[in-house]
Design a protein around this motif. Structure first.
Motif, PDB file in Angstrom:
ATOM      1  N   LEU A  85       1.544  -4.529   7.459  1.00  0.00           N
ATOM      2  CA  LEU A  85       2.054  -5.065   6.344  1.00  0.00           C
ATOM      3  C   LEU A  85       2.941  -3.998   5.616  1.00  0.00           C
ATOM      4  O   LEU A  85       3.911  -4.013   5.041  1.00  0.00           O
ATOM      5  N   ASP A  86       2.441  -2.710   5.964  1.00  0.00           N
ATOM      6  CA  ASP A  86       3.014  -1.625   5.227  1.00  0.00           C
ATOM      7  C   ASP A  86       4.361  -1.033   6.073  1.00  0.00           C
ATOM      8  O   ASP A  86       5.059  -0.016   5.541  1.00  0.00           O
ATOM      9  N   GLU A  87       4.402  -1.260   7.428  1.00  0.00           N
ATOM     10  CA  GLU A  87       5.323  -0.832   8.145  1.00  0.00           C
ATOM     11  C   GLU A  87       6.706  -0.734   7.465  1.00  0.00           C
ATOM     12  O   GLU A  87       7.542   0.265   7.567  1.00  0.00           O
ATOM     13  N   SER A  90       7.156   1.726   4.704  1.00  0.00           N
ATOM     14  CA  SER A  90       7.262   3.302   5.278  1.00  0.00           C
ATOM     15  C   SER A  90       8.554   3.165   6.171  1.00  0.00           C
ATOM     16  O   SER A  90       9.071   4.458   5.907  1.00  0.00           O
ATOM     17  N   MET A  91       9.077   2.119   6.719  1.00  0.00           N
ATOM     18  CA  MET A  91      10.488   2.614   7.506  1.00  0.00           C
ATOM     19  C   MET A  91      11.590   2.860   6.452  1.00  0.00           C
ATOM     20  O   MET A  91      12.295   3.958   6.473  1.00  0.00           O
ATOM     21  N   VAL A  92      11.476   2.207   5.171  1.00  0.00           N
ATOM     22  CA  VAL A  92      12.725   2.189   4.307  1.00  0.00           C
ATOM     23  C   VAL A  92      12.638   3.676   3.600  1.00  0.00           C
ATOM     24  O   VAL A  92      13.443   4.612   3.458  1.00  0.00           O
ATOM     25  N   ASN A  93      11.321   3.980   3.262  1.00  0.00           N
ATOM     26  CA  ASN A  93      11.028   5.245   2.433  1.00  0.00           C
ATOM     27  C   ASN A  93      11.143   6.315   3.308  1.00  0.00           C
ATOM     28  O   ASN A  93      11.589   7.477   3.003  1.00  0.00           O
ATOM     29  N   ASN A  94      10.931   6.360   4.646  1.00  0.00           N
ATOM     30  CA  ASN A  94      11.192   7.457   5.730  1.00  0.00           C
ATOM     31  C   ASN A  94      12.783   7.518   5.678  1.00  0.00           C
ATOM     32  O   ASN A  94      13.432   8.830   5.971  1.00  0.00           O
ATOM     33  N   TYR A 174      10.106  -5.253  -0.322  1.00  0.00           N
ATOM     34  CA  TYR A 174      10.059  -5.344   1.134  1.00  0.00           C
ATOM     35  C   TYR A 174       9.289  -6.157   1.717  1.00  0.00           C
ATOM     36  O   TYR A 174       8.107  -6.121   1.390  1.00  0.00           O
ATOM     37  N   VAL A 175       9.802  -7.292   2.105  1.00  0.00           N
ATOM     38  CA  VAL A 175       8.974  -8.175   3.027  1.00  0.00           C
ATOM     39  C   VAL A 175       8.225  -7.298   4.375  1.00  0.00           C
ATOM     40  O   VAL A 175       8.669  -6.437   4.767  1.00  0.00           O
TER      41      VAL A 175
END
Length: 251
Positions: A85-87, A90-94, A174-175
């Motif tokens: 669920l966190d992926e 984490s993608m956007v924040n990276n 984020y979904v």
């Protein structure tokens, strides 16, 4: 709502253990100029509440019961599902932090595990060699660009918190995190927290033997915040970084 990370007070113990087991206390903590603790008297009282009462009489026994009596395959599936669920966040924040390759890994992990991995229950992406770089939050992203942690607060029954972490509310957008209601978010926090707490049983003595567990936990918690924001500090040497990175991969 934001799914709360398992940063109940025991997480500060987890980070403290990695520091106090590798270097002398004076080298494993920040200088006073880098830790803002204006509420220290209150924080110490809450540390005592969390560490001496809530943990031994509630958090620890409940966590051990969960780990000991729930079959391992079920726990693994739950852990994989919740981590998936966190992926997207984490993608956007990276991406914001300029970590393009890591963002791509989180994107691939999410779609592969959400489809082939049956909505994340099976971590097919790791089996395929796609690295899990650990969760990155929006507060990590803004911290990367110089936003300070702000005052440190020990929250009753929850644990260490810094003002900068308020920015993590952005991850609500984020979904699939945005689809979780309060109870789903609370369940995610509790299940992840129990796994974390149970993993620390064999290392409890390290913190118990520290001259001042509160200071060790506080300073290394702030160190961890900067680690996740990819901020280099004078107090963070290569040996500590390697050890902390290895230890935090458990979360």
């Amino acid at each position: 709502m934001k799914t709360i990370k398992p940063q109940i007070w025991m997480l500060s113990i987890a980070i403290a253990l990695s520091g106090c087991s590798s270097v002398p206390e004076e080298e494993s903590t920040f200088s006073e100029s880098k830790v803002s603790d204006p509420f220290e008297s209150f924080n110490r009282s809450m540390w005592t509440l969390n560490y001496e009462y809530l943990d031994p009489y509630f958090v620890r026994p409940v966590s051990l019961a969960y780990v000991n009596y729930v079959p391992s395959p079920i726990r693994t599936g739950i852990s994989n599902f919740l981590g998936n669920l966190d992926e997207p966040a984490s993608m956007v924040n990276n991406l914001i932090m300029g970590n393009g390759s890591k963002a791509l890994d989180h994107f691939n992990r999410f779609w592969i595990n959400s489809t082939i991995g049956i909505v994340g229950l099976i971590d097919i992406a790791s089996e395929a060699g796609i690295t899990d770089h650990n969760e990155k939050t929006f507060s990590d992203a803004v911290g990367h660009y110089g936003v300070a942690n702000g005052p440190y607060v020990m929250v009753p029954a929850y644990g260490p918190w810094s003002v900068r972490e308020t920015a993590d509310l952005v991850d609500n957008m984020y979904v699939p995190l945005s689809l979780l209601n309060f109870w789903a978010g609370l369940g995610k926090w509790a299940l992840e927290g129990m796994e974390t707490r149970a993993a620390l049983v064999n290392q409890e003595a390290l913190l118990d033997n520290s001259p001042d567990p509160y200071v060790v936990a506080r300073d290394v918690y702030i160190q961890r915040q900067d680690y996740h924001a990819e901020i280099e500090t004078d107090a963070y040497n290569a040996e500590e970084e390697a050890l902390l990175d290895e230890y935090l991969e458990e979360f």
